[in-house]
Design a protein around this motif. Structure first.
Motif, PDB file in Angstrom:
ATOM      1  N   HIS A 163       0.849  -1.194   0.000  1.00 24.69           N
ATOM      2  CA  HIS A 163       0.000   0.000   0.000  1.00 24.69           C
ATOM      3  C   HIS A 163       0.879   1.236   0.000  1.00 24.69           C
ATOM      4  CE1 HIS A 163      -3.709   2.190   0.471  1.00 24.69           C
ATOM      5  NE2 HIS A 163      -3.069   3.001   1.301  1.00 24.69           N
ATOM      6  N   ILE A 164       0.349   2.324  -0.598  1.00 26.69           N
ATOM      7  CA  ILE A 164       1.057   3.598  -0.602  1.00 26.69           C
ATOM      8  C   ILE A 164       0.044   4.737  -0.563  1.00 26.69           C
ATOM      9  CG2 ILE A 164       1.210   3.665  -3.145  1.00 26.69           C
ATOM     10  CD1 ILE A 164       4.003   5.036  -2.717  1.00 26.69           C
ATOM     11  N   ASP A 165       0.357   5.774   0.221  1.00 25.76           N
ATOM     12  CA  ASP A 165      -0.447   6.991   0.324  1.00 25.76           C
ATOM     13  C   ASP A 165       0.473   8.186   0.147  1.00 25.76           C
ATOM     14  OD1 ASP A 165      -2.960   5.675   1.312  1.00 25.76           O
ATOM     15  OD2 ASP A 165      -1.680   5.238   3.042  1.00 25.76           O
ATOM     16  N   VAL A 166      -0.008   9.200  -0.587  1.00 26.23           N
ATOM     17  CA  VAL A 166       0.771  10.421  -0.776  1.00 26.23           C
ATOM     18  C   VAL A 166      -0.174  11.616  -0.778  1.00 26.23           C
ATOM     19  CG1 VAL A 166       2.439  11.663  -2.201  1.00 26.23           C
ATOM     20  CG2 VAL A 166       2.466   9.166  -2.197  1.00 26.23           C
ATOM     21  N   VAL A 208      -3.620  10.710  -2.875  1.00 24.23           N
ATOM     22  CA  VAL A 208      -3.874   9.425  -3.502  1.00 24.23           C
ATOM     23  C   VAL A 208      -3.631   8.301  -2.501  1.00 24.23           C
ATOM     24  CG1 VAL A 208      -1.515   9.357  -4.432  1.00 24.23           C
ATOM     25  CG2 VAL A 208      -3.285   7.903  -5.446  1.00 24.23           C
ATOM     26  N   SER A 209      -4.509   7.318  -2.531  1.00 20.20           N
ATOM     27  CA  SER A 209      -4.374   6.080  -1.761  1.00 20.20           C
ATOM     28  C   SER A 209      -4.440   4.928  -2.750  1.00 20.20           C
ATOM     29  CB  SER A 209      -5.510   5.964  -0.741  1.00 20.20           C
ATOM     30  OG  SER A 209      -5.487   4.715  -0.083  1.00 20.20           O
ATOM     31  N   ALA A 210      -3.455   4.046  -2.732  1.00 21.03           N
ATOM     32  CA  ALA A 210      -3.413   2.983  -3.740  1.00 21.03           C
ATOM     33  C   ALA A 210      -2.906   1.684  -3.137  1.00 21.03           C
ATOM     34  CB  ALA A 210      -2.521   3.384  -4.911  1.00 21.03           C
ATOM     35  N   THR A 211      -3.488   0.596  -3.605  1.00 26.73           N
ATOM     36  CA  THR A 211      -3.152  -0.744  -3.113  1.00 26.73           C
ATOM     37  C   THR A 211      -2.740  -1.634  -4.284  1.00 26.73           C
ATOM     38  OG1 THR A 211      -4.820  -0.437  -1.383  1.00 26.73           O
ATOM     39  CG2 THR A 211      -3.969  -2.660  -1.693  1.00 26.73           C
ATOM     40  N   PRO A 212      -1.433  -1.697  -4.561  1.00 26.76           N
ATOM     41  CA  PRO A 212      -0.942  -2.605  -5.607  1.00 26.76           C
ATOM     42  C   PRO A 212      -0.827  -4.021  -5.063  1.00 26.76           C
ATOM     43  CG  PRO A 212       0.614  -0.807  -5.114  1.00 26.76           C
ATOM     44  CD  PRO A 212      -0.350  -0.902  -3.985  1.00 26.76           C
ATOM     45  N   SER A 213      -1.054  -5.009  -5.916  1.00 28.29           N
ATOM     46  CA  SER A 213      -1.030  -6.388  -5.447  1.00 28.29           C
ATOM     47  C   SER A 213      -0.886  -7.328  -6.628  1.00 28.29           C
ATOM     48  CB  SER A 213      -2.306  -6.711  -4.667  1.00 28.29           C
ATOM     49  OG  SER A 213      -2.261  -8.021  -4.153  1.00 28.29           O
ATOM     50  N   GLY A 214      -0.883  -8.619  -6.323  1.00 23.39           N
ATOM     51  CA  GLY A 214      -0.864  -9.647  -7.360  1.00 23.39           C
ATOM     52  C   GLY A 214       0.470  -9.721  -8.071  1.00 23.39           C
ATOM     53  N   LEU A 244      -8.764  -5.625  -3.190  1.00 22.60           N
ATOM     54  CA  LEU A 244      -7.971  -4.396  -3.073  1.00 22.60           C
ATOM     55  C   LEU A 244      -8.883  -3.210  -2.803  1.00 22.60           C
ATOM     56  CD1 LEU A 244      -5.531  -5.038  -6.038  1.00 22.60           C
ATOM     57  CD2 LEU A 244      -5.339  -5.744  -3.649  1.00 22.60           C
ATOM     58  N   THR A 245      -8.633  -2.476  -1.717  1.00 26.96           N
ATOM     59  CA  THR A 245      -9.654  -1.559  -1.228  1.00 26.96           C
ATOM     60  C   THR A 245      -9.064  -0.370  -0.476  1.00 26.96           C
ATOM     61  OG1 THR A 245     -11.652  -1.417   0.136  1.00 26.96           O
ATOM     62  CG2 THR A 245     -10.028  -3.108   0.756  1.00 26.96           C
ATOM     63  N   PRO A 246      -8.411   0.557  -1.193  1.00 29.11           N
ATOM     64  CA  PRO A 246      -7.946   1.789  -0.563  1.00 29.11           C
ATOM     65  C   PRO A 246      -9.108   2.701  -0.195  1.00 29.11           C
ATOM     66  CG  PRO A 246      -7.660   1.920  -2.935  1.00 29.11           C
ATOM     67  CD  PRO A 246      -8.139   0.515  -2.631  1.00 29.11           C
ATOM     68  N   THR A 247      -8.830   3.699   0.633  1.00 25.03           N
ATOM     69  CA  THR A 247      -9.889   4.548   1.190  1.00 25.03           C
ATOM     70  C   THR A 247      -9.498   6.016   1.150  1.00 25.03           C
ATOM     71  OG1 THR A 247     -10.551   2.783   2.715  1.00 25.03           O
ATOM     72  CG2 THR A 247     -11.276   5.010   3.259  1.00 25.03           C
ATOM     73  N   LEU A 248     -10.476   6.868   0.804  1.00 25.89           N
ATOM     74  CA  LEU A 248     -10.368   8.316   1.001  1.00 25.89           C
ATOM     75  C   LEU A 248     -11.487   8.759   1.942  1.00 25.89           C
ATOM     76  CD1 LEU A 248      -9.619  10.310  -2.295  1.00 25.89           C
ATOM     77  CD2 LEU A 248      -8.096   9.877  -0.366  1.00 25.89           C
ATOM     78  N   VAL A 249     -11.174   9.705   2.805  1.00 22.61           N
ATOM     79  CA  VAL A 249     -12.149  10.262   3.731  1.00 22.61           C
ATOM     80  C   VAL A 249     -12.277  11.762   3.467  1.00 22.61           C
ATOM     81  CG1 VAL A 249     -12.783  10.584   6.145  1.00 22.61           C
ATOM     82  CG2 VAL A 249     -11.534   8.528   5.458  1.00 22.61           C
TER      83      VAL A 249
END
Length: 604
Positions: free
Chosen positions: A415-418, A426-432, A475-480
């Motif tokens: 996971h990475i957030d910037v 941005v919130s992102a969840t790379p995988s696989g 894969l489930t990033p979040t913004l609030v």
């Protein structure tokens, strides 16, 4: 504060500043992202640079042949969350009939038959093209350098390789050559290189530079090279040879050149729900993200004292709400027509809330949606592939990710957030595409992913394996958002647990007044009382996994209520990171998870 006061000690400070913040599951990815910000790049340039570094330094958790989802907000449109859709579909030849004819009753958890169309690289390049400012060569400089010149290997990478070493030696020789040079597993801290992947990225850059034109045109040229050029040809060629899958049997893959050329990553509107004055933004129901929205909508009807994850009452209520939302995930979610508006409606969530009692449920209880027949998945507590019946399939490893000797993985992902000084977030969840997914492709330096294992071979389900349809990703990033402006980006690896570990963070920060680092450090838990998204798709009725730091009194109380509790050590669950922005002042914050001793935040 209405929650139990947190321990004032935190493993590290919540970072604060006004320039920019980065947080990820590996310090090198965080450092690369922050370096981009320092050199004038924006959050999208930084996140892309960090994500390609994650491919190199966390190869047991993600890879270029995998997938990703992101959710972001651009400073030019600060009130609109956008989903970055990097989940590829099933190939055209990935039919239920073909898999059944191969003697399978589940999509395997490893091997090329489990591969969806690789999407993560195209997604990052689309984001960079449309919202970034940097040229591709500058963004990829960090990843190319670590792949070509080397980086100190994580101990967990070696542990993963050791777990599947026999599989590599006996069945996946290209993987053995890449990850066990000279037949030896590299030691923790040893400088390891992946020159093939470095050259792959360099060739993408060269394809863009050869196209000339604008920055956007150069990035699109690199995308075409990925989807139609040497990368696509190498991927498709690699699946032609039958090889061992987690089923214990050998199969060829079905990925074709037309599948690669026909897919493009893109953008979608986010699914949202209101909770205690905040708007939570997730992917659509082709991912599991709306299950978190459902859980929050169910919990929103309780008084605050029911929402404290540090108490017996709070933990019990949260676990029960999660079971109900996850049952709906299994029954209704997929890349299809999902009645999400009804599932998130106040009336429906009130009916679900009424099912929560003082006792733990051991039942699978999807809700009733008018005009819809809920899918009831096979509720297996154990599973042995037909080909391995009587022979044993090997026990799962311990830790995160959990890897079986046959390559099957649970609890994957990065996971990475910037956030930058302009308000891009941005919130992102790379995988696989982790190294144990399928045989390595020698000329590329990576392998294909296994996301199709999240589809069913039973007909008529919302997530039945279907050519051209996306598997229901975890894969489930979040913004609030608060008052129409983005205030937090967060996420976590962890398969089915990703949203379950994010939920206590949201409750503790929104309702309980915790700081970001306090919320990440606090003890957490999750339910296993639902069919897993990963092969072999078993469940544990009433199961609850808790960190021992939750306390003996709370744990014993959960057991008295009927939860089947597994104690998971003190610092084992979750790998959250988060960045925060106060729109009124411009003050930024960041926090990262200490568990596993590799996630870090940076910023100023």
């Amino acid at each position: 504060m209405t929650f139990t006061a947190p321990d004032q000690f935190t493993t590290r400070p919540t970072l604060q500043g006004t320039f920019g913040m980065s947080a990820s599951t590996h310090w090198l990815a965080t450092a690369a992202a922050q370096a981009v910000l320092e050199r004038g790049g924006n959050a999208f340039d930084a996140a892309a640079a960090g994500a390609f570094v994650l491919h190199v330094v966390e190869p047991h958790l993600n890879g270029p042949g995998g997938d990703m989802t992101g959710v972001f907000v651009a400073a030019a449109d600060p009130g609109t969350p956008v989903v970055l859709m990097g989940q590829g579909p099933a190939p055209a030849a990935a039919t239920v009939e073909h898999y059944l004819a191969e003697g399978l009753d589940l999509v395997p958890g490893s091997g090329a038959l489990a591969a969806a169309v690789p999407a993560t690289v195209d997604a990052w390049l689309v984001l960079l093209r449309d919202h970034g400012t940097w040229e591709l060569d500058a963004v990829l400089e960090f990843a190319i350098g670590y792949a070509r010149d080397g980086h100190p290997m994580l101990g967990r990478v070696g542990t993963t390789i050791a777990t599947v070493a026999e599989l590599f030696r006996d069945h996946w020789p290209t993987s053995a050559e890449l990850w066990m040079p000279g037949g030896r597993i590299p030691a923790e801290g040893e400088l390891v290189r992946n020159p093939a992947y470095a050259r792959t990225l360099e060739r993408l850059v060269e394809a863009g530079e050869g196209a000339g034109g604008s920055r956007e045109a150069r990035i699109d040229a690199a995308r075409r090279e990925w989807r139609e050029g040497f990368v696509a040809h190498a991927m498709v060629g690699s699946v032609q040879t039958p090889h061992r899958h987690s089923s214990g049997t050998d199969h060829a893959g079905v990925l074709a050149l037309a599948d690669m050329a026909g897919f493009e990553a893109g953008y979608e509107a986010a699914a949202t729900v209101e909770f205690r004055g905040h708007t939570i933004a997730k992917t659509g129901p082709w991912g599991q993200g709306p299950a978190l929205l459902q859980t929050l909508a169910i919990l929103d009807g309780f008084e605050d004292r029911f929402l404290d994850p540090s108490t017996e009452l709070g933990a019990h209520t949260i676990l029960e709400a999660q079971k109900l939302a996850l049952a709906d995930r299994e029954a209704y979610y997929g890349d299809t027509d999902v009645p999400l508006e009804y599932l998130l409606s106040e009336e429906y969530c009130a009916s679900r809330r009424a099912l929560i009692t003082d006792e733990a449920s051991h039942e699978f209880r999807p809700g009733v949606v008018p005009g819809r027949e809920p899918f009831l998945p096979p509720l297996r507590t154990e599973y042995t592939p037909p080909a391995l019946a009587g022979a044993g399939s090997g026990g799962l490893g311990v830790g995160e990710p959990t890897v079986a000797p046959n390559g099957e993985t649970r609890g994957d992902t990065c996971h990475i957030d910037v956030v930058d000084r302009w308000g891009n977030m941005v919130s992102a969840t790379p995988s696989g595409g982790w190294l144990q997914s399928s045989p390595a492709i020698p000329e590329l330096g990576f392998c294909l992913g296994t996301r199709l294992q999240m589809t069913w071979l039973e007909p008529g389900t919302p997530s039945t394996l279907t050519p051209g349809k996306r598997p229901r990703t975890t894969l489930t990033p979040t913004l609030v958002f608060r008052n129409g402006r983005a205030v937090t980006a967060l996420g976590s690896p962890g398969g089915d647990q990703q949203d379950q570990w994010q939920l206590p963070y949201l409750l503790r920060t929104i309702v309980g007044g915790y700081s970001p680092q306090q919320a990440i450090d606090a003890p957490t838990f999750h339910t296993t009382s639902m069919p897993g998204s990963f092969w072999p798709r078993t469940w544990e009725p009433g199961g609850a996994v808790v960190e021992e730091r939750l306390g003996a009194e709370v744990i014993e109380g959960l057991e008295r209520r009927g939860h089947v509790v597994t104690k998971a050590g003190g610092w084992t669950l979750g790998r959250l990171s988060a960045v925060v922005r106060d729109p009124a002042t411009g003050v930024l914050q960041a926090a990262a998870n200490p568990r596993g001793a590799q996630g870090y935040a940076a910023g100023r």
